[in-house]
Design a protein around this motif. Sequence first.
Motif, mmCIF file in Angstrom:
data_model
loop_
_atom_site.group_PDB
_atom_site.id
_atom_site.type_symbol
_atom_site.label_atom_id
_atom_site.label_comp_id
_atom_site.label_asym_id
_atom_site.label_seq_id
_atom_site.Cartn_x
_atom_site.Cartn_y
_atom_site.Cartn_z
ATOM 1 N N ASP A 221 0.451 -1.240 0.303
ATOM 2 C CA ASP A 221 0.082 0.189 0.246
ATOM 3 C C ASP A 221 0.601 1.231 0.146
ATOM 4 O OD1 ASP A 221 -2.284 -1.364 -0.061
ATOM 5 O OD2 ASP A 221 -2.657 -1.575 2.301
ATOM 6 N N TYR A 222 1.848 1.114 1.125
ATOM 7 C CA TYR A 222 3.157 2.311 0.570
ATOM 8 C C TYR A 222 3.042 2.782 -0.325
ATOM 9 C CZ TYR A 222 7.330 4.656 2.044
ATOM 10 O OH TYR A 222 7.893 5.980 1.657
ATOM 11 N N GLU A 223 3.974 1.754 -0.914
ATOM 12 C CA GLU A 223 4.519 1.590 -2.488
ATOM 13 C C GLU A 223 3.791 1.885 -3.745
ATOM 14 O OE1 GLU A 223 6.198 -2.211 -3.797
ATOM 15 O OE2 GLU A 223 7.897 -1.620 -2.131
ATOM 16 N N MET A 224 2.246 1.732 -4.201
ATOM 17 C CA MET A 224 1.375 2.107 -4.286
ATOM 18 C C MET A 224 0.829 3.902 -4.182
ATOM 19 S SD MET A 224 -2.463 1.696 -4.741
ATOM 20 C CE MET A 224 -3.079 1.655 -3.293
ATOM 21 N N LEU A 225 1.150 4.387 -2.898
ATOM 22 C CA LEU A 225 0.328 5.729 -2.289
ATOM 23 C C LEU A 225 1.618 6.334 -2.580
ATOM 24 C CD1 LEU A 225 -1.165 7.715 -1.294
ATOM 25 C CD2 LEU A 225 0.055 7.491 0.842
ATOM 26 N N CYS A 226 3.287 5.826 -3.178
ATOM 27 C CA CYS A 226 4.081 6.325 -3.759
ATOM 28 C C CYS A 226 4.406 7.137 -5.079
ATOM 29 C CB CYS A 226 5.432 5.895 -2.759
ATOM 30 S SG CYS A 226 5.791 6.299 -1.267
ATOM 31 N N ALA A 227 3.572 5.938 -5.886
ATOM 32 C CA ALA A 227 3.225 5.687 -6.889
ATOM 33 C C ALA A 227 2.650 6.839 -7.713
ATOM 34 C CB ALA A 227 3.543 4.343 -7.408
ATOM 35 N N MET A 228 1.128 6.802 -7.338
ATOM 36 C CA MET A 228 0.612 7.653 -6.999
ATOM 37 C C MET A 228 0.738 9.074 -6.921
ATOM 38 S SD MET A 228 -3.154 5.624 -5.312
ATOM 39 C CE MET A 228 -3.614 7.289 -5.878
ATOM 40 N N ILE A 229 1.853 9.080 -5.770
ATOM 41 C CA ILE A 229 2.093 10.935 -5.040
ATOM 42 C C ILE A 229 2.880 11.580 -6.804
ATOM 43 C CG2 ILE A 229 3.578 12.141 -3.784
ATOM 44 C CD1 ILE A 229 2.394 10.584 -1.734
ATOM 45 N N GLU A 230 3.719 10.378 -7.330
ATOM 46 C CA GLU A 230 5.163 10.326 -8.628
ATOM 47 C C GLU A 230 3.876 10.461 -9.454
ATOM 48 O OE1 GLU A 230 8.174 11.349 -9.938
ATOM 49 O OE2 GLU A 230 7.647 11.070 -8.080
ATOM 50 N N ILE A 231 3.529 10.090 -9.569
ATOM 51 C CA ILE A 231 2.082 10.305 -11.340
ATOM 52 C C ILE A 231 1.761 11.761 -10.998
ATOM 53 C CG2 ILE A 231 0.335 9.651 -12.189
ATOM 54 C CD1 ILE A 231 1.523 7.246 -11.770
ATOM 55 N N MET A 232 0.414 12.174 -9.462
ATOM 56 C CA MET A 232 0.483 13.435 -9.369
ATOM 57 C C MET A 232 1.950 14.605 -9.463
ATOM 58 S SD MET A 232 -2.374 11.997 -6.640
ATOM 59 C CE MET A 232 -2.645 13.792 -6.025
ATOM 60 N N THR A 233 2.719 14.450 -9.319
ATOM 61 C CA THR A 233 3.754 15.612 -8.732
ATOM 62 C C THR A 233 4.411 15.215 -10.596
ATOM 63 O OG1 THR A 233 4.912 14.805 -7.254
ATOM 64 C CG2 THR A 233 5.891 16.075 -8.550
ATOM 65 N N GLN A 234 4.504 14.475 -11.059
ATOM 66 C CA GLN A 234 4.732 15.097 -12.794
ATOM 67 C C GLN A 234 3.362 15.584 -13.520
ATOM 68 O OE1 GLN A 234 5.457 10.991 -13.709
ATOM 69 N NE2 GLN A 234 7.468 10.685 -12.907
ATOM 70 N N ARG A 235 2.544 15.027 -13.482
ATOM 71 C CA ARG A 235 1.330 15.662 -13.912
ATOM 72 C C ARG A 235 1.257 17.497 -13.687
ATOM 73 N NH1 ARG A 235 -4.304 12.049 -13.417
ATOM 74 N NH2 ARG A 235 -4.762 14.047 -15.672
ATOM 75 N N LYS A 236 1.783 17.445 -12.785
ATOM 76 C CA LYS A 236 1.440 18.922 -12.108
ATOM 77 C C LYS A 236 2.007 19.434 -13.311
ATOM 78 C CE LYS A 236 1.005 22.573 -8.179
ATOM 79 N NZ LYS A 236 0.394 22.409 -6.813
ATOM 80 N N LYS A 237 3.934 19.116 -12.636
ATOM 81 C CA LYS A 237 5.125 20.017 -13.719
ATOM 82 C C LYS A 237 3.973 19.831 -14.788
ATOM 83 C CE LYS A 237 8.298 17.918 -10.271
ATOM 84 N NZ LYS A 237 9.908 16.809 -10.018
ATOM 85 N N LEU A 238 3.747 18.652 -15.506
ATOM 86 C CA LEU A 238 3.279 18.723 -17.050
ATOM 87 C C LEU A 238 2.601 19.927 -17.852
ATOM 88 C CD1 LEU A 238 3.827 15.447 -18.185
ATOM 89 C CD2 LEU A 238 5.593 17.292 -18.821
ATOM 90 N N ARG A 239 1.876 20.517 -16.709
ATOM 91 C CA ARG A 239 0.711 21.224 -16.504
ATOM 92 C C ARG A 239 1.162 22.825 -16.253
ATOM 93 N NH1 ARG A 239 -2.878 19.322 -12.395
ATOM 94 N NH2 ARG A 239 -3.372 17.667 -13.441
ATOM 95 N N SER A 240 1.756 22.668 -14.853
ATOM 96 C CA SER A 240 2.822 24.198 -14.640
ATOM 97 C C SER A 240 3.590 24.502 -16.283
ATOM 98 C CB SER A 240 3.264 24.127 -13.950
ATOM 99 O OG SER A 240 4.252 24.658 -13.383
ATOM 100 N N MET A 241 3.958 23.256 -16.772
ATOM 101 C CA MET A 241 5.592 23.650 -17.743
ATOM 102 C C MET A 241 4.504 24.124 -19.455
ATOM 103 S SD MET A 241 8.142 20.774 -17.694
ATOM 104 C CE MET A 241 8.592 20.264 -19.578
ATOM 105 N N SER A 242 2.896 23.517 -19.504
ATOM 106 C CA SER A 242 2.731 24.870 -20.644
ATOM 107 C C SER A 242 1.755 25.548 -20.582
ATOM 108 C CB SER A 242 0.959 23.073 -19.808
ATOM 109 O OG SER A 242 0.832 22.935 -19.489
ATOM 110 N N GLU A 243 1.571 25.793 -19.045
ATOM 111 C CA GLU A 243 0.740 27.436 -18.723
ATOM 112 C C GLU A 243 1.759 27.953 -19.079
ATOM 113 O OE1 GLU A 243 -0.519 26.772 -14.988
ATOM 114 O OE2 GLU A 243 -2.438 25.924 -15.801
ATOM 115 N N ASP A 244 3.174 27.941 -18.347
ATOM 116 C CA ASP A 244 4.294 28.542 -18.801
ATOM 117 C C ASP A 244 4.932 29.273 -20.039
ATOM 118 O OD1 ASP A 244 4.821 29.589 -16.207
ATOM 119 O OD2 ASP A 244 5.781 27.839 -15.171
ATOM 120 N N SER A 245 4.414 27.878 -20.766
ATOM 121 C CA SER A 245 4.604 28.297 -22.346
ATOM 122 C C SER A 245 3.689 29.084 -23.181
ATOM 123 C CB SER A 245 5.082 27.130 -22.981
ATOM 124 O OG SER A 245 3.572 26.290 -22.980
ATOM 125 N N PHE A 246 2.660 29.981 -22.371
ATOM 126 C CA PHE A 246 1.890 30.121 -23.475
ATOM 127 C C PHE A 246 1.788 31.882 -23.388
ATOM 128 C CE2 PHE A 246 -0.564 26.295 -23.762
ATOM 129 C CZ PHE A 246 -0.845 26.658 -24.614
#
Length: 139
Positions: free
Chosen positions: A114-139
Amino acid sequence: MDNELGRKIRVLRHKRDLTQQEIAYRTGISTPHISSIERGHRQPSLEYAIRIAEALGVPIGYFCEGADITSLPDDTSYGGPSDLPGYLQSFVMRESAQPYIAMAHRVSRLEKSDYEMLCAMIEIMTQRKKLRSMSEDSF
């Protein structure tokens, strides 16, 4: 209100040479709440009693009526806030840190899968936030 439980907690805490802040750090329970329990103004929930027992290195049964607290095993397995880097020491001692400490306590008790699954979910959410942030900065 009966203060037998609070008295036992205080005796154990002193025997372990711990402060209320250190118990708060280990349990995710606020220091004022710990103080209120020790003074008999509040009774802890079962979850809080279990957390406090774990922080003090005793089974929950030591808080039961008639339990002997004079022959407790020594427990030096827990480090306190002084074992942390300075910037973390000041953070964990703040009242505003309590929700984060409580969550960390709950996460630390998860099964490994469960701990490993939670860490993986947090990592995915962090990557998605970074991608959104980068796409907003490019506009």
